[in-house]
Design a protein around this motif. Sequence first.
Motif, PDB file in Angstrom:
ATOM      1  N   ASP A  59       0.810  -1.214   0.000  1.00  0.00           N
ATOM      2  CA  ASP A  59       0.000   0.000   0.000  1.00  0.00           C
ATOM      3  C   ASP A  59       0.847   1.270   0.000  1.00  0.00           C
ATOM      4  O   ASP A  59       0.385   2.317  -0.424  1.00  0.00           O
ATOM      5  CB  ASP A  59      -0.957   0.008   1.194  1.00  0.00           C
ATOM      6  N   PHE A  60       2.086   1.178   0.497  1.00  0.00           N
ATOM      7  CA  PHE A  60       3.012   2.311   0.449  1.00  0.00           C
ATOM      8  C   PHE A  60       3.856   2.291  -0.828  1.00  0.00           C
ATOM      9  O   PHE A  60       4.902   2.926  -0.905  1.00  0.00           O
ATOM     10  CB  PHE A  60       3.943   2.320   1.664  1.00  0.00           C
ATOM     11  N   ASN A  61       3.405   1.553  -1.831  1.00  0.00           N
ATOM     12  CA  ASN A  61       4.020   1.543  -3.164  1.00  0.00           C
ATOM     13  C   ASN A  61       5.379   0.856  -3.229  1.00  0.00           C
ATOM     14  O   ASN A  61       6.210   1.194  -4.074  1.00  0.00           O
ATOM     15  CB  ASN A  61       4.119   2.962  -3.734  1.00  0.00           C
ATOM     16  N   SER A  62       5.619  -0.091  -2.346  1.00  0.00           N
ATOM     17  CA  SER A  62       6.837  -0.893  -2.426  1.00  0.00           C
ATOM     18  C   SER A  62       6.624  -2.010  -3.440  1.00  0.00           C
ATOM     19  O   SER A  62       5.499  -2.430  -3.702  1.00  0.00           O
ATOM     20  CB  SER A  62       7.165  -1.513  -1.064  1.00  0.00           C
ATOM     21  N   ILE A  63       7.709  -2.495  -3.991  1.00  0.00           N
ATOM     22  CA  ILE A  63       7.677  -3.588  -4.973  1.00  0.00           C
ATOM     23  C   ILE A  63       8.347  -4.795  -4.339  1.00  0.00           C
ATOM     24  O   ILE A  63       9.425  -4.681  -3.746  1.00  0.00           O
ATOM     25  CB  ILE A  63       8.428  -3.185  -6.253  1.00  0.00           C
ATOM     26  N   LYS A  64       7.720  -5.957  -4.476  1.00  0.00           N
ATOM     27  CA  LYS A  64       8.315  -7.172  -3.930  1.00  0.00           C
ATOM     28  C   LYS A  64       9.121  -7.874  -5.023  1.00  0.00           C
ATOM     29  O   LYS A  64       8.624  -8.150  -6.105  1.00  0.00           O
ATOM     30  CB  LYS A  64       7.246  -8.112  -3.384  1.00  0.00           C
ATOM     31  N   ILE A  65      10.377  -8.152  -4.709  1.00  0.00           N
ATOM     32  CA  ILE A  65      11.264  -8.904  -5.596  1.00  0.00           C
ATOM     33  C   ILE A  65      11.857 -10.036  -4.773  1.00  0.00           C
ATOM     34  O   ILE A  65      12.631  -9.792  -3.842  1.00  0.00           O
ATOM     35  CB  ILE A  65      12.375  -8.013  -6.182  1.00  0.00           C
TER      36      ILE A  65
END
Length: 125
Positions: A59-65
Motif C-alpha cells: 500500500d506504500f508503493n513498495s515492490i516485492k522482488i
Amino acid sequence: MTLKANELRIGNYLNGKQGHVIITEIRENNIVKIHDNTSSFYVGTCLEPIPLTEEWLFDFNSIKIGDEFIFDRFRLKYRSDYEFYYVTCKQTNAYITKVEFVHEWQNVVFALNNQELTLKNNSNN
C-alpha cells in the motif's frame, strides 16, 4: 509497546479503539489529536502501533522482488526470527535500521528522504 510522543510524527498511522487512525497533532504530555475518517478527537494512551506487514508495504508503493521489498533507495527484508524488517541501502546493501511498525517506516522514509509515504489505496485506513 508504549508509544511516546517523541517517537511519533503528524501523519503517522496507528491503531485506535475503532481501527486505524492518523495523527494530526502531538502535544508534550502524550495527548495526541487523531482523525479516524469520521471525526477528529484527542486521546490519551489508547493508541497502539500497527505492525508493518506485506500489505502495508504494498500500500506504500513498495515492490516485492523475491523475498525483499524495494522502495526508492531502500531494500526491506523480513526477519521472522526477530519479527521485524531489516532496512538496507538498495545500491550498497549497507544496513540502515530495523523497522517493526508502520509509523517507524514512515519516520525512516521521512528522515532519510524528506518524503511522506502515501497510500496507493485506502484499504488500511
